[in-house]
Design a protein around this motif. Sequence first.
Motif, mmCIF file in Angstrom:
data_model
loop_
_atom_site.group_PDB
_atom_site.id
_atom_site.type_symbol
_atom_site.label_atom_id
_atom_site.label_comp_id
_atom_site.label_asym_id
_atom_site.label_seq_id
_atom_site.Cartn_x
_atom_site.Cartn_y
_atom_site.Cartn_z
ATOM 1 N N ASN A 44 0.806 -1.226 0.000
ATOM 2 C CA ASN A 44 0.000 0.000 0.000
ATOM 3 C C ASN A 44 0.839 1.275 0.000
ATOM 4 O OD1 ASN A 44 -2.386 -1.538 0.155
ATOM 5 N ND2 ASN A 44 -2.252 -1.634 2.393
ATOM 6 N N THR A 46 2.792 2.796 -2.272
ATOM 7 C CA THR A 46 2.632 3.681 -3.425
ATOM 8 C C THR A 46 1.338 4.478 -3.325
ATOM 9 O OG1 THR A 46 3.876 2.164 -4.836
ATOM 10 C CG2 THR A 46 2.500 3.791 -5.933
ATOM 11 N N ARG A 47 0.249 3.806 -2.959
ATOM 12 C CA ARG A 47 -1.037 4.486 -2.833
ATOM 13 C C ARG A 47 -1.001 5.514 -1.705
ATOM 14 N NH1 ARG A 47 -5.993 0.597 -1.944
ATOM 15 N NH2 ARG A 47 -4.803 0.207 -0.032
ATOM 16 N N HIS A 48 -0.359 5.162 -0.594
ATOM 17 C CA HIS A 48 -0.249 6.097 0.532
ATOM 18 C C HIS A 48 0.497 7.360 0.119
ATOM 19 C CE1 HIS A 48 0.786 7.681 4.540
ATOM 20 N NE2 HIS A 48 2.025 7.768 4.077
ATOM 21 N N GLY A 50 1.010 8.569 -2.913
ATOM 22 C CA GLY A 50 0.266 9.335 -3.903
ATOM 23 C C GLY A 50 -0.900 10.100 -3.314
ATOM 24 N N LYS A 51 -1.520 9.534 -2.276
ATOM 25 C CA LYS A 51 -2.689 10.171 -1.673
ATOM 26 C C LYS A 51 -2.310 11.220 -0.637
ATOM 27 C CE LYS A 51 -6.926 9.061 0.900
ATOM 28 N NZ LYS A 51 -7.750 7.964 1.478
ATOM 29 N N VAL A 52 -1.338 10.898 0.209
ATOM 30 C CA VAL A 52 -0.993 11.781 1.329
ATOM 31 C C VAL A 52 0.095 12.781 0.949
ATOM 32 C CG1 VAL A 52 -0.205 11.843 3.728
ATOM 33 C CG2 VAL A 52 -1.644 9.957 2.939
ATOM 34 N N HIS A 53 1.007 12.392 0.042
ATOM 35 C CA HIS A 53 2.145 13.249 -0.308
ATOM 36 C C HIS A 53 2.236 13.449 -1.823
ATOM 37 C CE1 HIS A 53 3.316 12.273 3.805
ATOM 38 N NE2 HIS A 53 3.321 10.991 3.481
ATOM 39 N N PRO A 54 1.200 13.911 -2.472
ATOM 40 C CA PRO A 54 1.253 14.055 -3.933
ATOM 41 C C PRO A 54 2.322 15.056 -4.368
ATOM 42 C CG PRO A 54 -0.647 15.212 -3.031
ATOM 43 C CD PRO A 54 -0.067 14.407 -1.903
#
Length: 251
Positions: A44, A46-48, A50-54
């Motif tokens: 998870n 990569t998703r974290h 991308g979502k939290v630290h774009p």
Amino acid sequence: MSEWRLDGRATMTDLQHTVARLAALHPESTMPCPLCAATVKGVNLTRHVGKVHPGQGVDGTSAKRSWRGPERLIARPLIAVPVLGLVGLWTAMWGGDEVDDVLIFSTAGVGGVGLILVALVLGGAPLFHGRLSVHNGGVVLSHTLGLRRRRVGRVDRVEAGSAYVVRSSGSNADGIGGTTSDEKAGMYLKLRADRRHITVRCKQSAGFRKTSVGWHQGRRTRRWHVTLNPADFVGLQYALFEMGLLTLRPR
């Protein structure tokens, strides 16, 4: 600062390569995010990010990693300031020289400032910063305004434990009486090579015990050399992963 990626399509820093490799090898293991120190599963991560630290990236270099933080070793030369002042004053008086009030008050003032600075540094005030570097299997701490170095070559043991500070309470208006007690102040990593060591503190655990194995339990301590913020503390953990001194806790 480069864009954060785990898919290999961008030029990644050394730290990013380490994180990406560990996430791919251990998708079900919990690992710390190198940007915020939150713990997430490797699958998870990569998703974290991308979502939290774009759009954010991770600083690092291919040959050397370093982090800045408040250091305590400068307290040693600072304590010498009032001592040298008193020695000089005593020498002048012992030699029979006439010592005027200006010299006495100046010495007392310099000594007082030195003692205050020592107390602030040991109490955790971020007045002076050092730089911790990991290079070729060893660690170096640049301290005392960059004038001195503390080196540990080829770290072969990592100890972890709780850090404490002394707090006083219950004193009266004149500062008399009261009690002292130990108050937890985060955790530390002690990087050892034989008898040499550098102790690194973080005010938060940054999920260290939940994510890492290969370290040895250390005693609680009030002594450390440098303090890192949680993200830099995680960066140090990943450097220790790459050096083979730590591994991710299996799931």
